[in-house]
Design a protein around this motif. Sequence first.
Motif, PDB file in Angstrom:
ATOM      1  N   PHE A 286       0.872  -1.006   0.068  1.00  0.00           N
ATOM      2  CA  PHE A 286      -0.089   0.060  -0.075  1.00  0.00           C
ATOM      3  C   PHE A 286       0.891   1.298  -0.003  1.00  0.00           C
ATOM      4  CE2 PHE A 286      -2.630   3.468   1.942  1.00  0.00           C
ATOM      5  CZ  PHE A 286      -3.701   3.283   1.360  1.00  0.00           C
ATOM      6  N   ILE A 287       1.835   1.265   0.752  1.00  0.00           N
ATOM      7  CA  ILE A 287       2.895   2.317   0.909  1.00  0.00           C
ATOM      8  C   ILE A 287       3.467   2.699  -0.537  1.00  0.00           C
ATOM      9  CG2 ILE A 287       4.912   3.514   1.912  1.00  0.00           C
ATOM     10  CD1 ILE A 287       4.098   1.716   4.599  1.00  0.00           C
ATOM     11  N   GLN A 288       4.019   1.638  -1.018  1.00  0.00           N
ATOM     12  CA  GLN A 288       4.666   1.736  -2.585  1.00  0.00           C
ATOM     13  C   GLN A 288       3.443   2.290  -3.553  1.00  0.00           C
ATOM     14  OE1 GLN A 288       7.544   1.653  -3.136  1.00  0.00           O
ATOM     15  NE2 GLN A 288       8.555   0.208  -2.052  1.00  0.00           N
ATOM     16  N   LYS A 289       2.347   1.755  -3.390  1.00  0.00           N
ATOM     17  CA  LYS A 289       1.112   2.036  -4.490  1.00  0.00           C
ATOM     18  C   LYS A 289       0.828   3.736  -4.015  1.00  0.00           C
ATOM     19  CE  LYS A 289      -2.817   0.226  -3.801  1.00  0.00           C
ATOM     20  NZ  LYS A 289      -3.935  -0.691  -3.839  1.00  0.00           N
ATOM     21  N   HIS A 290       0.826   4.237  -2.915  1.00  0.00           N
ATOM     22  CA  HIS A 290       0.556   5.567  -2.636  1.00  0.00           C
ATOM     23  C   HIS A 290       1.766   6.424  -2.274  1.00  0.00           C
ATOM     24  CE1 HIS A 290      -3.703   4.585  -2.933  1.00  0.00           C
ATOM     25  NE2 HIS A 290      -3.449   3.532  -2.198  1.00  0.00           N
ATOM     26  N   LYS A 291       2.996   6.164  -2.870  1.00  0.00           N
ATOM     27  CA  LYS A 291       4.212   6.710  -2.279  1.00  0.00           C
ATOM     28  C   LYS A 291       4.042   8.218  -2.525  1.00  0.00           C
ATOM     29  CE  LYS A 291       9.174   6.123  -2.660  1.00  0.00           C
ATOM     30  NZ  LYS A 291      10.126   5.234  -3.187  1.00  0.00           N
ATOM     31  N   THR A 292       3.454   8.751  -3.745  1.00  0.00           N
ATOM     32  CA  THR A 292       3.578   9.859  -4.101  1.00  0.00           C
ATOM     33  C   THR A 292       2.756  10.814  -3.070  1.00  0.00           C
ATOM     34  OG1 THR A 292       3.740   9.471  -6.588  1.00  0.00           O
ATOM     35  CG2 THR A 292       2.973  11.609  -6.131  1.00  0.00           C
ATOM     36  N   GLU A 293       1.545  10.258  -2.844  1.00  0.00           N
ATOM     37  CA  GLU A 293       0.576  10.834  -1.834  1.00  0.00           C
ATOM     38  C   GLU A 293       1.304  11.146  -0.457  1.00  0.00           C
ATOM     39  OE1 GLU A 293      -3.789   9.275  -2.641  1.00  0.00           O
ATOM     40  OE2 GLU A 293      -2.479   7.948  -3.599  1.00  0.00           O
ATOM     41  N   LEU A 294       1.920  10.003  -0.249  1.00  0.00           N
ATOM     42  CA  LEU A 294       2.508  10.063   1.349  1.00  0.00           C
ATOM     43  C   LEU A 294       3.849  11.091   1.253  1.00  0.00           C
ATOM     44  CD1 LEU A 294       2.072   6.291   1.739  1.00  0.00           C
ATOM     45  CD2 LEU A 294       0.959   8.094   3.015  1.00  0.00           C
ATOM     46  N   GLN A 295       4.361  11.377   0.172  1.00  0.00           N
ATOM     47  CA  GLN A 295       5.422  12.050   0.250  1.00  0.00           C
ATOM     48  C   GLN A 295       5.289  13.527   0.448  1.00  0.00           C
ATOM     49  OE1 GLN A 295       6.943  11.339  -3.960  1.00  0.00           O
ATOM     50  NE2 GLN A 295       8.650  10.026  -2.969  1.00  0.00           N
ATOM     51  N   TYR A 296       6.161  14.230   1.221  1.00  0.00           N
ATOM     52  CA  TYR A 296       6.022  15.572   1.615  1.00  0.00           C
ATOM     53  C   TYR A 296       7.086  16.194   1.398  1.00  0.00           C
ATOM     54  CZ  TYR A 296       8.264  14.152   6.133  1.00  0.00           C
ATOM     55  OH  TYR A 296       9.023  13.385   7.069  1.00  0.00           O
TER      56      TYR A 296
END
Length: 296
Positions: A286-296
Amino acid sequence: MSRTKNSKILITGATGQVGSKTINFLNQLKDIELVAAIRTPAKAAPFTAKGIATVILDFDDESTHLPALEGIDRILIVTGYTVDMLRQSKALLDNAKKAGVQHVVHLGACGRDDTTVAHWAWHQLIERYIEWSGFSYTHLRPETFMQNVLSYGGKKAIENGVIHAYVAGARLSWVDVEDVAQVAALALAYPELHTGQTYRLGYDAVTFDEMAELMTKLIGQPFRYEPLSPDIFLRSMIDAGAEMAYMGCVYEHWKRYAAGAIPGADDTFDNFQAITGKQPVKWADFIQKHKTELQY
């Protein structure tokens, strides 16, 4: 009740997370006629663009039920987050029976059969009413949605790498909404394979500290968990004018999570591959799939 030509399936909650993703899965199959339930004509455009029929269905307006259910063979029931779910579900199911609906897939909530978490138990009462009414059925009980970490209640759950939640150090069981929708779609498309089943859906159990550590490792930026008091949640719901019969239950269950007083809070299951032929999404996926959303 196999997937015969032109099986007609009604999806309630069609604009929500689970309903919309269930439609996406079903729309890939042949010999299924999909119908999306919407509350106002303004919501029809995205479905019309995909060639999906729509009907007006308002849980609170029973005059819309029978017209929406005309010719429907199977239905996905997804209710909102109020105590009205009990009344709404009973009325819809009564009308579904009159309309000749055969198979009901119900999106419920977490919990073992003996749960005393109030809003989870409400869903189990709806499950029993479905069975009592004589429908063929599949009950879905997803654990906590992984997507809640992206946003919860319309707000970001993570700000500049800081994760906030109301459960202290509790370990929770989690599921990707995409996996829930895939199971829902299969139960609707192939009811003969899934009738009479209660599927508990949770495939990875972690604490928020463990989640933050995994995000730090996979994203390459620091993440940390800062627990919040459930009282902050309660105050925010009161200030927002939320329906407190339901949100009061949510407040109580946050307190019970934090106190370690919910048996089976970290239960996980091995049924996903048997249902779908695939592996479920785990937190690393899940983290890999949503990496862009989780980056800051």
